[in-house]
Design an enzyme around this catalytic site. Structure first.
Site, PDB file in Angstrom:
ATOM      1  N   GLY A 107       0.832  -1.201   0.000  1.00  0.00           N
ATOM      2  CA  GLY A 107       0.000   0.000   0.000  1.00  0.00           C
ATOM      3  C   GLY A 107       0.859   1.240   0.000  1.00  0.00           C
ATOM      4  N   CYS A 110       5.326  -5.969   1.589  1.00  0.00           N
ATOM      5  CA  CYS A 110       5.700  -4.552   1.565  1.00  0.00           C
ATOM      6  C   CYS A 110       5.016  -3.790   2.710  1.00  0.00           C
ATOM      7  CB  CYS A 110       5.382  -3.962   0.195  1.00  0.00           C
ATOM      8  SG  CYS A 110       6.264  -2.432  -0.081  1.00  0.00           S
ATOM      9  N   TYR A 111       4.007  -2.971   2.450  1.00  0.00           N
ATOM     10  CA  TYR A 111       3.310  -2.274   3.547  1.00  0.00           C
ATOM     11  C   TYR A 111       2.819  -3.301   4.565  1.00  0.00           C
ATOM     12  CZ  TYR A 111       0.028   0.802   5.997  1.00  0.00           C
ATOM     13  OH  TYR A 111      -0.632   1.522   6.949  1.00  0.00           O
ATOM     14  N   HIS A 116       7.698  -7.623  -3.818  1.00  0.00           N
ATOM     15  CA  HIS A 116       6.360  -8.028  -4.280  1.00  0.00           C
ATOM     16  C   HIS A 116       6.410  -9.377  -5.005  1.00  0.00           C
ATOM     17  CE1 HIS A 116       4.009  -4.389  -3.420  1.00  0.00           C
ATOM     18  NE2 HIS A 116       5.194  -3.805  -3.476  1.00  0.00           N
ATOM     19  N   GLU A 120       4.027 -11.124  -5.976  1.00  0.00           N
ATOM     20  CA  GLU A 120       2.889 -11.307  -6.879  1.00  0.00           C
ATOM     21  C   GLU A 120       3.144 -10.810  -8.294  1.00  0.00           C
ATOM     22  OE1 GLU A 120       3.268  -9.156  -4.476  1.00  0.00           O
ATOM     23  OE2 GLU A 120       1.945  -7.418  -4.583  1.00  0.00           O
ATOM     24  N   GLY A 156     -23.347  -9.670 -26.596  1.00  0.00           N
ATOM     25  CA  GLY A 156     -22.514 -10.400 -27.549  1.00  0.00           C
ATOM     26  C   GLY A 156     -21.084 -10.530 -27.038  1.00  0.00           C
ATOM     27  N   GLY A 157     -20.749  -9.755 -25.992  1.00  0.00           N
ATOM     28  CA  GLY A 157     -19.408  -9.832 -25.406  1.00  0.00           C
ATOM     29  C   GLY A 157     -19.264 -11.047 -24.495  1.00  0.00           C
ATOM     30  N   VAL A 158     -18.054 -11.236 -23.966  1.00  0.00           N
ATOM     31  CA  VAL A 158     -17.758 -12.429 -23.184  1.00  0.00           C
ATOM     32  C   VAL A 158     -18.596 -12.500 -21.892  1.00  0.00           C
ATOM     33  CG1 VAL A 158     -15.925 -13.729 -22.021  1.00  0.00           C
ATOM     34  CG2 VAL A 158     -15.361 -12.273 -23.953  1.00  0.00           C
ATOM     35  N   ASP A 159     -18.607 -11.411 -21.119  1.00  0.00           N
ATOM     36  CA  ASP A 159     -19.192 -11.475 -19.784  1.00  0.00           C
ATOM     37  C   ASP A 159     -20.693 -11.777 -19.817  1.00  0.00           C
ATOM     38  OD1 ASP A 159     -16.661 -10.684 -19.222  1.00  0.00           O
ATOM     39  OD2 ASP A 159     -17.181  -8.582 -18.926  1.00  0.00           O
ATOM     40  N   SER A 160     -21.426 -11.004 -20.637  1.00  0.00           N
ATOM     41  CA  SER A 160     -22.875 -11.244 -20.647  1.00  0.00           C
ATOM     42  C   SER A 160     -23.189 -12.599 -21.279  1.00  0.00           C
ATOM     43  CB  SER A 160     -23.623 -10.107 -21.346  1.00  0.00           C
ATOM     44  OG  SER A 160     -23.295 -10.046 -22.703  1.00  0.00           O
ATOM     45  N   LYS A 179     -11.607 -11.836 -15.360  1.00  0.00           N
ATOM     46  CA  LYS A 179     -11.945 -12.039 -16.773  1.00  0.00           C
ATOM     47  C   LYS A 179     -11.454 -13.399 -17.308  1.00  0.00           C
ATOM     48  CE  LYS A 179     -13.332  -9.832 -20.602  1.00  0.00           C
ATOM     49  NZ  LYS A 179     -14.447  -8.890 -20.678  1.00  0.00           N
TER      50      LYS A 179
END
Ligand code: XMP
Length: 533
Positions: A72, A99-100, A189, A191, A244-248, A389
């Site tokens: 942070g 870190c923080y 870090h 990650e 028409g997109g991925v999520d919906s 995603k």
């Protein structure tokens, strides 16, 4: 929060044991906190991010198997610096501070933290000077490792009973531990990709030290969500706005598998889609999945409202308002609908709960064209709100969605309206659709589609002179764009081979009437944006 049980709540209700197999990440404001969660989920362990104002009781309710304190931007010794109830150390859970997070552990347990004389950003090589399970590497043990540092403060004195397990010339406390209590702190870090052994270190903490079982799979997720959706929805109806997109698409396929005909998908065709896109939606959701699909061809309405409009923000506003108007009218026809399904993703959930939601949040909000009216009486159903995603894509494959849907590049709500610079006409839409289809077809043929975050064509309001056959031409110019990115917030130009661009250019000019010149956009974001409008 929507009415939907989030994944963690659901697990708690249905599988008490599994719930205690998760890792809780407490966010102290780092830009890369979400990466920690993604890494851990990659190991097959469920992990969720909570804001640092989480209470001890809330932590107990979640009952994680381990806790990670993120990095942070604050300084622990400053007034009002984010902190955590000290009793968290009495829960007997393994804790890793990054870190923080490391500085906070030291600050709370009697160590000392101060401003570093030299702020450190970038690579460093840690020397591992003490054996620790954090640094195991299969059967061997790491001796040194290249890591990524990014900090202004540093630990000056470690708490009693802690030992140093790694150091650098600049950071004598690069990693510390209390092995008996399983409390660890790292200044770097693990990650981020730049920390070469970062994944192995996190895996050591989560699996070997905390003992989490790597059994969280998308198959399980799917099964559990289907049960949860059935239970929540009961006999009621659900409306899902398909884009028409991925999520919906994934949300619609998931809910369809759970409740079949109680779901109605509404697809509003604004006439600004890519070539063949509307037909694909009909094929996948009408024929393959046999959902109740309401396909609304509203292109005439949209185009008439957009006539003569060149300003990008005006285009967005018109499209947004018209979308709501059409969607509202259609959904009002569906009686007894109680729920509205949305493809909200985990990054939005985390961002919107964060007190320091920064500029990035604001920038995104203008993108929510197709957002729904606030006075909508439906309850929200957001079954992928705990997923990233890439996880949504895996779920989509699990549900049998075709690759061209799950792997699709992002496409803006206003569609081709913001890729036709200036006024929109039917003729321009047609030209752009044809040219873009060739560009994307060639990208797929060359095996480049999945290496690119987003590729598209832009029709420019410029005409230039050319010569075709023996005749002079005076036609439109087209720009090609392709970028790589992780989240669309920053982007780099995709470097094609020049031969590829020459080939695409020649095909477009030969096959699309109305274009006689093609250019490539070499602008990164920042300073440019991905879209031209
Ligand atoms: P920019 O152009 O801001 O785009 O760099 C970042 C990402 O957002 C998408 N984008 C939009 N998406 N409605 C949307 O739904 C919009 O008005 C909009 N404008 C940009 C863009 O395609 C890229 O993925």
């Amino acid at each position: 929060m929507g009415a939907f049980l989030n994944h963690a709540q659901h697990r708690k209700k249905s599988k008490k044991l599994k719930m205690s197999n998760s890792v809780l990440i407490i966010d102290f404001g780092s830009q890369v906190t979400q990466l920690i969660a993604r890494r851990i989920r990659e190991f097959g362990v469920f992990s969720e991010v909570k804001n640092c104002d989480i209470t001890l009781d809330e932590i107990k309710k979640i009952a994680p198997k381990a806790i990670i304190f993120s990095g942070g931007p604050s300084s622990v010794y400053e007034k009002d610096a984010p902190t955590i109830d000290k009793k968290v150390f009495e829960l007997g859970l393994p804790i890793l501070g990054i870190c923080y997070g490391q500085q906070l552990i030291c600050h709370l347990l009697g160590g000392e933290v101060g401003a570093a004389a030299d702020r450190e950003f970038g690579h460093a090589v840690i020397e591992i000077n003490n054996k620790s399970p954090l640094f195991e590497n299969g059967d061997a043990h790491m001796n040194s490792s290249r890591v990524w540092m990014s900090h202004g403060d540093k630990v000056e004195k470690i708490p009693v009973d802690f030992v140093v397990i790694a150091k650098t010339p600049n950071a004598p406390f690069a990693a510390i531990s209390h092995e008996a209590k399983k409390i660890y702190g790292v200044q770097f870090h693990p990650e981020v990709e730049h920390s070469i052994d970062g994944r192995a270190m996190l895996k050591n903490f989560v699996i070997n030290i905390a003992g989490c079982r790597p059994d969280w799979t998308m198959k399980d997720f799917k099964k559990e969500e289907i049960i949860a959706i059935k239970k929540l929805v009961g006999e009621k109806r659900v409306i899902c706005g398909l884009s028409g997109g991925v999520d919906s698409s994934v949300v619609a396929a998931l809910i369809n598998e759970a409740i079949g005909k109680q779901l109605t998908c509404i697809f509003v065709d604004h006439g600004l889609l890519r070539k063949g896109e509307g037909a694909q939606v009909k094929e996948v959701f009408g024929e393959k999945f046999q959902t109740n699909l309401v396909y609304v061809d509203a292109s005439e309405l949209f185009l008439s409202k957009l006539a003569g409009v060149s300003d990008p923000e005006k285009k967005r506003k018109i499209i947004g308002a018209t979308f709501i108007e059409v969607f509202d009218a259609e959904s009002a026809k569906i009686k007894d609908a109680d729920f509205l399904a949305q493809g909200t993703l985990y990054p939005d959930v985390i961002e919107s709960s964060h007190p320091n939601k920064g500029a990035s949040h604001t920038i995104k909000s203008h993108h929510n064209v197709g957002g729904l009216p606030e006075n909508m009486k439906l309850k929200l159903l957001e079954p992928v709100r705990m997923l990233f995603k890439d996880e949504v894509r895996v779920l989509g494959r699990e549900l049998g969605l075709p690759e061209h849907v799950v792997g699709r590049h992002p496409f803006p709500g206003p569609g081709l309206a913001i890729r036709i610079i200036g006024e929109i006409t039917e003729e321009k839409i047609k030209i752009l659709q044809e040219a873009d289809a060739i560009y994307i077809e060639e990208i797929r043929k060359a095996g480049l589609y999945d290496k690119i975050w987003q590729a598209f064509s832009v029709l420019l309001p410029v005409k230039t002179v050319g010569v075709m056959g023996d005749a002079r031409t005076y036609e439109n110019d087209l720009a090609l764009r392709a970028v790589t990115s992780i989240d669309g917030m920053t982007a780099d130009v995709y470097r094609y081979d020049a031969e590829f661009l020459c080939h695409v250019t020649s095909r477009i000019i030969n096959e699309v009437r109305g274009i006689n010149r093609v250019v490539y956009d070499f602008t990164s974001k920042p300073p440019g944006t991905i879209e031209w409008e």
